[in-house]
Design an enzyme around this catalytic site. Sequence first.
Site, PDB file in Angstrom:
ATOM      1  N   LYS A 264      -0.743  46.994  66.218  1.00 47.94           N
ATOM      2  CA  LYS A 264      -1.828  46.010  66.201  1.00 47.94           C
ATOM      3  C   LYS A 264      -2.620  46.068  67.504  1.00 47.94           C
ATOM      4  CE  LYS A 264      -1.592  42.098  67.973  1.00 47.94           C
ATOM      5  NZ  LYS A 264      -1.228  40.752  68.457  1.00 47.94           N
ATOM      6  N   CYS A 334      -7.398  27.977  57.129  1.00 43.88           N
ATOM      7  CA  CYS A 334      -6.155  28.385  56.458  1.00 43.88           C
ATOM      8  C   CYS A 334      -4.999  28.379  57.458  1.00 43.88           C
ATOM      9  CB  CYS A 334      -6.322  29.772  55.832  1.00 43.88           C
ATOM     10  SG  CYS A 334      -5.048  30.186  54.617  1.00 43.88           S
ATOM     11  N   CYS A 341      -7.113  23.083  52.571  1.00 38.25           N
ATOM     12  CA  CYS A 341      -7.664  23.618  51.321  1.00 38.25           C
ATOM     13  C   CYS A 341      -8.852  22.805  50.824  1.00 38.25           C
ATOM     14  CB  CYS A 341      -6.569  23.670  50.246  1.00 38.25           C
ATOM     15  SG  CYS A 341      -5.184  24.772  50.672  1.00 38.25           S
ATOM     16  N   CYS A 344     -11.984  24.429  52.015  1.00 36.41           N
ATOM     17  CA  CYS A 344     -12.107  25.856  51.713  1.00 36.41           C
ATOM     18  C   CYS A 344     -12.853  26.066  50.407  1.00 36.41           C
ATOM     19  CB  CYS A 344     -10.723  26.490  51.636  1.00 36.41           C
ATOM     20  SG  CYS A 344     -10.747  28.262  51.274  1.00 36.41           S
ATOM     21  N   CYS A 352      -8.255  31.080  45.156  1.00 36.21           N
ATOM     22  CA  CYS A 352      -7.056  31.191  45.985  1.00 36.21           C
ATOM     23  C   CYS A 352      -5.834  30.785  45.157  1.00 36.21           C
ATOM     24  CB  CYS A 352      -7.167  30.311  47.227  1.00 36.21           C
ATOM     25  SG  CYS A 352      -5.689  30.392  48.282  1.00 36.21           S
TER      26      CYS A 352
END
Length: 387
Positions: A264, A334, A341, A344, A352
Site C-alpha cells: 500500500k 461510510c 447510511c 448516503c 448498497c
Amino acid sequence: MSSLKRSLSTRETRFTARQSPYHSSVTLLEAEAQDPPDSPRRSKRIKTEIAVKEEVEERIADLEDLIPNTPQKTKAKPRATKIKKEVVEKVEEDDVSAVKTERSLTTSAKKGAKKQKPIQQSLDVPHPAPERWREVYDLIKEMRSTVVAPVDTMGCEQSKFGETEPTNRRFATLVSLMLSSQTKEEVIDAAVSKLRAAIGGAISIENMINAEDSVISEAIGKVGFWRRKTVYLKQTAIRLRDHFDSDVPKTVDELCSLPGVGPKMAFLTLQVAWDLNEGIGVNGHVHRITNRFKWHIKPTKTPEETRLNLQSWLPKELHREINYMLVGFGQVICLPVGPRCDQCTLSVKGLCPSAQNVTKKTTKTKKVTAVEKASAEPEVEIAVEEE
C-alpha cells in the site's frame, strides 16, 4: 625358604649412631636395610623406571605432533581479549549504547538488502467486474465533491509541501506513509510537522540518520506503534543512503525492501512522489468499503487480496484516485462503526447491499417557566410542562 629369610639374605644392615635428644650421654643406634649394589632386585627396579620414563616421553612427543604449531598466537589470544575487555569497560555507557545502535541498524540495513519475493501484480484468473459498479463509483465521486475529509487537507500529499528540495519532498511523502498505519490523519500531520522541526527543519535522509532515536521518538510519540516506527525510519534512511543514492526508489519491489514499507505504501509513494501509476494503494477504508459493496465474489480477508481483485477489473486510469476517493468517503460517511447510511445516496437508491436503517433517537424536552407572585416578599413558583 620363607620370604622373610630370602629378603634378609639379600639385604645389608647398617647402623647409624646419633645422640639422644633427652640425655647428652646416651647414644642411640638406628638400623637401615639397603639392597646390595649389584642385587638383581635393585637393577630390575632401575630398568623398570627407565622403561616407564621412555614410554611417557614417547607419548608426550605424540601429543605434541597433534597440536598445531602456533604457540605464540595461542598465548596472545587471552592477552588480547583481556585488553579489549578493559578498553570496553572504560567506555561510557552512552557511547556503548550508540555503538550498539549503529551496529544493529547497519546489520538490519544489510539484512534488508537481501532479495525478496516480487510483489504480485495480477491474478492468474481475473476477477469479474461487479454489476453496476460504475454507477456506484460515480455516485461516490459526486458525494465526495461536496464534503471535505481529513485526507483532503492532511493526507500524505500534503506532507511534501513543507519541503523545498525534490529529494526531501519524496522522502517526506514516504515518511508520512510509514507513519500512517493505525493512525488518524490529524495525528500523522502533527507528527510530520513536529518531526521536521525536531531533526533540523527538513525531513531529509541525512537529518534522519544523524538524529538521535530519542528525538525521533519524541516527535512521533502519538502515532500508533511509534517505537517500532522510530527504528524503521532510521533503518530506511540508512538503506536509502547506502543502496539508492540517497533518494526514494522508483519501483514497488525496491520500496517494499525497505523496513516497515508494504505494498500500500509503495504504490501510494510512487503515485505521489514520482507520479507513477503502478497499482492501487489499499488501506483499511478501501478494504472495508469494497467488501460492504459486495464487489468481491468471496469476501477478501486482507488488503492484498482486495488490491489484486480490484486491479483485475477496475480501469487503470482509476487506480490512482480510488484510494483518495474511498478513504475520504470512509472518514466522513461510510464509517467503520455506525455508518451514516441516512446521508448516503447509495442507500437511498438501493445500491448498497450493506445499507442500514438509521433511526433517530427521540428525546423528551422539558420547558421550565418561572411565575412571580406579587406579595410582601417576592416568591418564585416553577412549573414544568412536558412537550
